[in-house]
Design a protein around this motif. Sequence first.
Motif, PDB file in Angstrom:
ATOM      1  N   ASP A 446       0.815  -1.211   0.000  1.00 53.20           N
ATOM      2  CA  ASP A 446       0.000   0.000   0.000  1.00 53.20           C
ATOM      3  C   ASP A 446       0.849   1.263   0.000  1.00 53.20           C
ATOM      4  OD1 ASP A 446      -2.836   0.799   0.063  1.00 53.20           O
ATOM      5  OD2 ASP A 446      -2.295   1.795   1.925  1.00 53.20           O
ATOM      6  N   GLU A 447       1.875   1.309   0.840  1.00 53.50           N
ATOM      7  CA  GLU A 447       2.711   2.501   0.932  1.00 53.50           C
ATOM      8  C   GLU A 447       3.473   2.741  -0.362  1.00 53.50           C
ATOM      9  OE1 GLU A 447       6.428   4.282   3.632  1.00 53.50           O
ATOM     10  OE2 GLU A 447       5.439   2.402   4.198  1.00 53.50           O
ATOM     11  N   THR A 448       4.047   1.668  -0.917  1.00 53.45           N
ATOM     12  CA  THR A 448       4.791   1.789  -2.175  1.00 53.45           C
ATOM     13  C   THR A 448       3.867   2.200  -3.317  1.00 53.45           C
ATOM     14  OG1 THR A 448       6.275   0.035  -1.415  1.00 53.45           O
ATOM     15  CG2 THR A 448       6.353   0.590  -3.755  1.00 53.45           C
ATOM     16  N   TYR A 449       2.661   1.658  -3.315  1.00 53.92           N
ATOM     17  CA  TYR A 449       1.704   1.979  -4.372  1.00 53.92           C
ATOM     18  C   TYR A 449       1.358   3.468  -4.375  1.00 53.92           C
ATOM     19  CZ  TYR A 449      -2.783   2.269  -6.824  1.00 53.92           C
ATOM     20  OH  TYR A 449      -3.805   2.639  -7.665  1.00 53.92           O
ATOM     21  N   HIS A 450       1.023   4.003  -3.220  1.00 52.18           N
ATOM     22  CA  HIS A 450       0.624   5.412  -3.153  1.00 52.18           C
ATOM     23  C   HIS A 450       1.800   6.353  -3.401  1.00 52.18           C
ATOM     24  CE1 HIS A 450      -3.507   4.689  -2.098  1.00 52.18           C
ATOM     25  NE2 HIS A 450      -3.162   3.902  -1.100  1.00 52.18           N
ATOM     26  N   LYS A 451       2.996   5.885  -3.141  1.00 49.84           N
ATOM     27  CA  LYS A 451       4.172   6.688  -3.461  1.00 49.84           C
ATOM     28  C   LYS A 451       4.414   6.705  -4.971  1.00 49.84           C
ATOM     29  CE  LYS A 451       9.102   7.185  -2.380  1.00 49.84           C
ATOM     30  NZ  LYS A 451      10.271   6.599  -1.648  1.00 49.84           N
ATOM     31  N   THR A 452       4.166   5.563  -5.607  1.00 50.53           N
ATOM     32  CA  THR A 452       4.393   5.446  -7.054  1.00 50.53           C
ATOM     33  C   THR A 452       3.286   6.111  -7.858  1.00 50.53           C
ATOM     34  OG1 THR A 452       5.515   3.328  -6.682  1.00 50.53           O
ATOM     35  CG2 THR A 452       4.825   3.823  -8.940  1.00 50.53           C
ATOM     36  N   PHE A 453       2.050   5.947  -7.408  1.00 56.64           N
ATOM     37  CA  PHE A 453       0.906   6.547  -8.104  1.00 56.64           C
ATOM     38  C   PHE A 453       0.317   7.646  -7.218  1.00 56.64           C
ATOM     39  CE2 PHE A 453       1.281   2.323 -10.006  1.00 56.64           C
ATOM     40  CZ  PHE A 453       1.258   2.639 -11.351  1.00 56.64           C
ATOM     41  N   ASN A 454       1.095   8.684  -7.068  1.00 54.85           N
ATOM     42  CA  ASN A 454       0.738   9.805  -6.197  1.00 54.85           C
ATOM     43  C   ASN A 454      -0.384  10.623  -6.841  1.00 54.85           C
ATOM     44  OD1 ASN A 454       0.689  12.239  -4.677  1.00 54.85           O
ATOM     45  ND2 ASN A 454       2.825  11.931  -4.097  1.00 54.85           N
ATOM     46  N   THR A 455      -1.510  10.711  -6.159  1.00 58.93           N
ATOM     47  CA  THR A 455      -2.669  11.419  -6.715  1.00 58.93           C
ATOM     48  C   THR A 455      -2.486  12.920  -6.741  1.00 58.93           C
ATOM     49  OG1 THR A 455      -3.713  11.409  -4.531  1.00 58.93           O
ATOM     50  CG2 THR A 455      -4.267   9.600  -6.018  1.00 58.93           C
ATOM     51  N   ASN A 456      -1.450  13.448  -6.059  1.00 55.15           N
ATOM     52  CA  ASN A 456      -1.201  14.893  -6.047  1.00 55.15           C
ATOM     53  C   ASN A 456      -0.347  15.345  -7.215  1.00 55.15           C
ATOM     54  OD1 ASN A 456      -2.622  15.321  -3.599  1.00 55.15           O
ATOM     55  ND2 ASN A 456      -0.843  14.606  -2.431  1.00 55.15           N
ATOM     56  N   TRP A 457       0.228  14.413  -7.954  1.00 52.61           N
ATOM     57  CA  TRP A 457       1.078  14.790  -9.073  1.00 52.61           C
ATOM     58  C   TRP A 457       0.251  15.238 -10.277  1.00 52.61           C
ATOM     59  CZ3 TRP A 457       4.621   9.829  -9.244  1.00 52.61           C
ATOM     60  CH2 TRP A 457       5.534   9.893  -8.201  1.00 52.61           C
ATOM     61  N   ASP A 458       0.879  16.095 -11.065  1.00 55.15           N
ATOM     62  CA  ASP A 458       0.350  16.395 -12.393  1.00 55.15           C
ATOM     63  C   ASP A 458       0.459  15.116 -13.218  1.00 55.15           C
ATOM     64  OD1 ASP A 458       0.210  17.188 -15.186  1.00 55.15           O
ATOM     65  OD2 ASP A 458       0.441  19.252 -14.483  1.00 55.15           O
ATOM     66  N   LEU A 459      -0.549  14.780 -14.006  1.00 57.73           N
ATOM     67  CA  LEU A 459      -0.523  13.551 -14.803  1.00 57.73           C
ATOM     68  C   LEU A 459       0.608  13.550 -15.826  1.00 57.73           C
ATOM     69  CD1 LEU A 459      -4.355  12.978 -15.355  1.00 57.73           C
ATOM     70  CD2 LEU A 459      -2.819  11.697 -13.849  1.00 57.73           C
ATOM     71  N   ASP A 460       1.143  14.718 -16.132  1.00 50.90           N
ATOM     72  CA  ASP A 460       2.285  14.783 -17.050  1.00 50.90           C
ATOM     73  C   ASP A 460       3.517  14.102 -16.477  1.00 50.90           C
ATOM     74  OD1 ASP A 460       1.722  16.111 -19.574  1.00 50.90           O
ATOM     75  OD2 ASP A 460       1.159  17.855 -18.364  1.00 50.90           O
ATOM     76  N   VAL A 461       3.581  13.947 -15.161  1.00 54.66           N
ATOM     77  CA  VAL A 461       4.702  13.233 -14.543  1.00 54.66           C
ATOM     78  C   VAL A 461       4.737  11.795 -15.041  1.00 54.66           C
ATOM     79  CG1 VAL A 461       5.641  12.359 -12.369  1.00 54.66           C
ATOM     80  CG2 VAL A 461       4.757  14.695 -12.496  1.00 54.66           C
TER      81      VAL A 461
END
Length: 569
Positions: A446-461
């Motif tokens: 769970d922790e690794t997932y949310h770090k990898t697919f961070n919902t706060n990032w711009d999708l361009d990342v």
Amino acid sequence: MAKNDVVLLDSIVEKCRPQFGAELDDGELFELFSFDQILKDYEPSFEDLEAGWTDGGNDGGLDGFFIYIDDQIATGDSVHLASKRQPEIDVHVLSVKRAAKFQQQPIDTLISSLAELLDLSIDNDNLSYPYNSDVISQRDLFTSNYVALADRQPSLNITVHYCSRGDASNIATNLRGRADTLIETLEGLFSHSTLRFRFVGATELLESARKQRDFTLRLPFTESYISREGQNYILLCPLSGYNKFICDGDGNLRRYLFESNVRAYLGDVQINRDIQETLNRGPGLGNGDFWWLNNGITILGTKASVAGKELCVENVQIVNGLQTTETIYRYFQGSVTEINDERAVLVKIILAADPETRARIVKATNYQNTVELASLRGLDKIQRDIEQFLFDRGWFYDRRKNVYKNEGRPAERIISVSYLAGAVRAIALGDPAKSSRQRSKSLRDDETYHKTFNTNWDLDVFLSSLEIIRAVESVMHSRRKQLDSPPSTFVHYVGFAYTCEQLGKFPYQPEDTVGIAVPNAEDVQRIRNELEEASEEFQGPGRKYAGVKLSKSFIDEFVKNKFATAQDA
């Protein structure tokens, strides 16, 4: 073999060229097509086919080497895939020749190669033949998983497929004799295993290619049904009728109906033994109906209509009840059932066309059970957002496995969730040393997932990470004929070093990667040369590929030395 089968097969294979890759030669295209047909029941993605594609120099006659654990393709950390108490390990070795007839030489080569490749007592360093890195990688994958699961008494099935455009119905005696010799060789290595050799010719490949998946099916029911305004249905389906519903014309289970079911069949566990025992009791006074003792099946569809005593359902997906379904299938496969068995199974049909609604239904019907968390990730909003964002930019994000492959989209534009996770860890998070090894963890933890697919990032990342890694890979990938395909770790090192060069610093923020121009062949070669030169001076440990040490300590030191001024500033 019918005279025109080869002509028709060649036509079908050629029509697949835009999907598999326009740059492939005829032999490579035929190999990938054959892999796809042989492994069809596993629903392999393009990434799965690539993973087991071992053809090239020093391949020992193995054009394909695929390992599946409980019907899922094996990875470096795939022991967790074994959901059954006695897991099934399926190994498929393929020798694919585009020749118009079967010949003895490919079988002779396989006899020699498999005798030592599948001998667990021989270390890689003591193999008599210098097999390429793809073959060794798949050998290590098989060995590590087979040994790790040994205490769980796995069921091992090894099938060797020899594919050509020849006539498999008329095999010469000497070829069958050599095939028997190969099986005898494997019998000397593995006890209590199922071993097979298959000649697969033009007719067999053509028949496989013609098989289409049918998602519009008729479900019989007894008596009446319950429905609210014809939108959803609850009914009782005869056991024999349900078995026909889930089987194709050849009597095989339509496994594609379970694409939205997040669990695998668990095999010989208590719940399935209980279901089997209930079925074995048969109909009769005092035994009760089957549906009295079973939670039933949940089917997701988009439309349904009633015709007599049948419900015609479109876009069928069985989202809950896989254990019951497969146990019913095995019951009818392995036993003589009563002709007058009028027992029924309870079936709930929910009609929903909206993707978000369907995702909620899949989650809701599975949260009540223990489910591998990674199986539900593709239903998350961030995953749907990434899919739409990449789709608008010409990429096909395969958050639901093989949706785009089945639509005929080109392989080079289809991206799996795990592939994107690795790219993001390497580029956006600046962690190429762990990016490949933790691709699966990026979905499970769970922790690794949310770090990898961070919902706060711009999708361009996500787009930048993907396009940088894909550009490096396309430059470095040799398509088997000259060099081994580069491991993903090597690709990630080059992509990461290029990103640091473009930004002139490390560490950096994920958003800093947005807008970086993708590398060209000259950029990739320059970075590769720099990594190779640095590897010669690096004294620490690390296995080498193409002269570059692939270790965390090396890449950390490389970045520190190259960007020390920028970091100090």
